[in-house]
Motif scaffolding. Structure first.
Motif, PDB file in Angstrom:
ATOM      1  N   ARG A 236    -109.693  10.468 -77.517  1.00 33.78           N
ATOM      2  CA  ARG A 236    -110.563  11.063 -76.506  1.00 33.78           C
ATOM      3  C   ARG A 236    -111.827  10.225 -76.375  1.00 33.78           C
ATOM      4  O   ARG A 236    -112.329   9.671 -77.346  1.00 33.78           O
ATOM      5  CB  ARG A 236    -110.989  12.470 -76.911  1.00 33.78           C
ATOM      6  CG  ARG A 236    -109.901  13.477 -76.844  1.00 33.78           C
ATOM      7  CD  ARG A 236    -110.408  14.842 -77.194  1.00 33.78           C
ATOM      8  NE  ARG A 236    -109.330  15.806 -77.044  1.00 33.78           N
ATOM      9  CZ  ARG A 236    -109.385  17.039 -77.464  1.00 33.78           C
ATOM     10  NH1 ARG A 236    -110.479  17.489 -78.049  1.00 33.78           N
ATOM     11  NH2 ARG A 236    -108.372  17.848 -77.276  1.00 33.78           N
TER      12      ARG A 236
ATOM     13  N   LEU B 215    -115.585  10.863 -74.493  1.00 33.96           N
ATOM     14  CA  LEU B 215    -116.544  11.577 -73.660  1.00 33.96           C
ATOM     15  C   LEU B 215    -117.436  10.491 -73.081  1.00 33.96           C
ATOM     16  O   LEU B 215    -118.169   9.823 -73.821  1.00 33.96           O
ATOM     17  CB  LEU B 215    -117.354  12.578 -74.473  1.00 33.96           C
ATOM     18  CG  LEU B 215    -118.335  13.405 -73.650  1.00 33.96           C
ATOM     19  CD1 LEU B 215    -117.561  14.404 -72.793  1.00 33.96           C
ATOM     20  CD2 LEU B 215    -119.313  14.124 -74.544  1.00 33.96           C
TER      21      LEU B 215
ATOM     22  N   GLY C 270    -113.326   9.678 -80.004  1.00 35.61           N
ATOM     23  CA  GLY C 270    -112.739  10.477 -81.074  1.00 35.61           C
ATOM     24  C   GLY C 270    -111.298  10.065 -81.306  1.00 35.61           C
ATOM     25  O   GLY C 270    -110.525   9.922 -80.353  1.00 35.61           O
TER      26      GLY C 270
ATOM     27  N   GLN D 133    -117.135   9.188 -82.744  1.00 39.17           N
ATOM     28  CA  GLN D 133    -117.547  10.582 -82.914  1.00 39.17           C
ATOM     29  C   GLN D 133    -116.313  11.440 -83.201  1.00 39.17           C
ATOM     30  O   GLN D 133    -115.665  11.941 -82.286  1.00 39.17           O
ATOM     31  CB  GLN D 133    -118.294  11.105 -81.684  1.00 39.17           C
ATOM     32  CG  GLN D 133    -118.867  12.479 -81.940  1.00 39.17           C
ATOM     33  CD  GLN D 133    -119.801  12.942 -80.853  1.00 39.17           C
ATOM     34  OE1 GLN D 133    -120.204  12.195 -79.975  1.00 39.17           O
ATOM     35  NE2 GLN D 133    -120.171  14.208 -80.923  1.00 39.17           N
TER      36      GLN D 133
ATOM     37  N   LEU E  70    -115.194  14.995 -81.659  1.00 41.81           N
ATOM     38  CA  LEU E  70    -114.542  15.183 -80.359  1.00 41.81           C
ATOM     39  C   LEU E  70    -113.109  15.694 -80.483  1.00 41.81           C
ATOM     40  O   LEU E  70    -112.577  16.259 -79.539  1.00 41.81           O
ATOM     41  CB  LEU E  70    -114.521  13.870 -79.571  1.00 41.81           C
ATOM     42  CG  LEU E  70    -115.794  13.490 -78.861  1.00 41.81           C
ATOM     43  CD1 LEU E  70    -115.638  12.141 -78.186  1.00 41.81           C
ATOM     44  CD2 LEU E  70    -116.187  14.544 -77.843  1.00 41.81           C
TER      45      LEU E  70
ATOM     46  N   LEU F 142    -114.527  13.869 -69.721  1.00 45.89           N
ATOM     47  CA  LEU F 142    -113.725  13.764 -70.926  1.00 45.89           C
ATOM     48  C   LEU F 142    -112.413  13.075 -70.550  1.00 45.89           C
ATOM     49  O   LEU F 142    -111.658  13.601 -69.729  1.00 45.89           O
ATOM     50  CB  LEU F 142    -113.455  15.134 -71.531  1.00 45.89           C
ATOM     51  CG  LEU F 142    -112.616  15.157 -72.798  1.00 45.89           C
ATOM     52  CD1 LEU F 142    -113.318  14.395 -73.935  1.00 45.89           C
ATOM     53  CD2 LEU F 142    -112.317  16.597 -73.225  1.00 45.89           C
TER      54      LEU F 142
ATOM     55  N   GLU G  83    -108.731  11.464 -71.869  1.00 45.19           N
ATOM     56  CA  GLU G  83    -107.778  11.564 -72.960  1.00 45.19           C
ATOM     57  C   GLU G  83    -106.606  10.645 -72.683  1.00 45.19           C
ATOM     58  O   GLU G  83    -106.256  10.375 -71.551  1.00 45.19           O
ATOM     59  CB  GLU G  83    -107.289  12.999 -73.111  1.00 45.19           C
ATOM     60  CG  GLU G  83    -108.429  13.948 -73.455  1.00 45.19           C
ATOM     61  CD  GLU G  83    -107.964  15.371 -73.722  1.00 45.19           C
ATOM     62  OE1 GLU G  83    -107.477  15.615 -74.825  1.00 45.19           O
ATOM     63  OE2 GLU G  83    -108.087  16.187 -72.805  1.00 45.19           O
TER      64      GLU G  83
END
Length: 145
Positions: free
Chosen positions: A2, A4, A32, A78, A81, A142, A144
């Motif tokens: 992911r 962001l 993430g 991060q 996430l 976001l 993915e």
């Protein structure tokens, strides 16, 4: 994986009061890594991130990508996430990649990003970081893979 992403006019990341990465106009990407992520997912996410059209053109429509506006890319790891937040009042990190796997994929992602685009800055994997930014818009998505 992911990401962001936030369209920014400026962003920086500090570790122990030292700026370790900074950009002007461009994208801040918080990354993430989940336990089941691999290089194929990292490649797909990077392609999407570099080509996602969230910068405005002359008609004020989101029709331009990072490369078209010659923007910088600040990549910051991060793991939060990928937290599971659907139950209870405390996040679960059972979906997050173990640190060694997360570091490998994060480093792979950064290496591939630097090969694809010259304006890449980073945070420091696993460090306590302070991220400062000015969100332009505000625009946040976001992504993915």
């Amino acid at each position: 994986m992911r990401a962001l992403i936030q369209r920014v006019t400026q962003a920086s990341v500090r570790v122990h009061d030292e700026i370790v990465g900074e950009i002007d106009h461009g994208l801040l990407a918080l990354i993430g890594v989940a336990a089941d992520d691999d290089q194929t997912r990292a490649d797909r996410l990077l392609h999407k991130l570099l080509h996602y059209r969230i910068f405005t053109d002359e008609t004020a429509r989101m029709n331009r990508n990072l490369q078209q506006v010659d923007g910088g890319l600040l990549v910051v790891s991060q793991f939060t996430l990928v937290a599971a937040t659907d139950k209870g009042l405390r996040p679960s990190f059972s979906r997050a990649a173990p640190p060694d796997h997360g570091r490998l994929l994060y480093d792979y992602f950064v290496d591939r990003a630097r090969h694809a685009w010259p304006k890449v800055a980073t945070g420091r994997f696993g460090a306590e970081m302070q991220v400062a930014l000015t969100n332009d818009g505000p625009v946040t998505f976001l992504l993915e893979s």
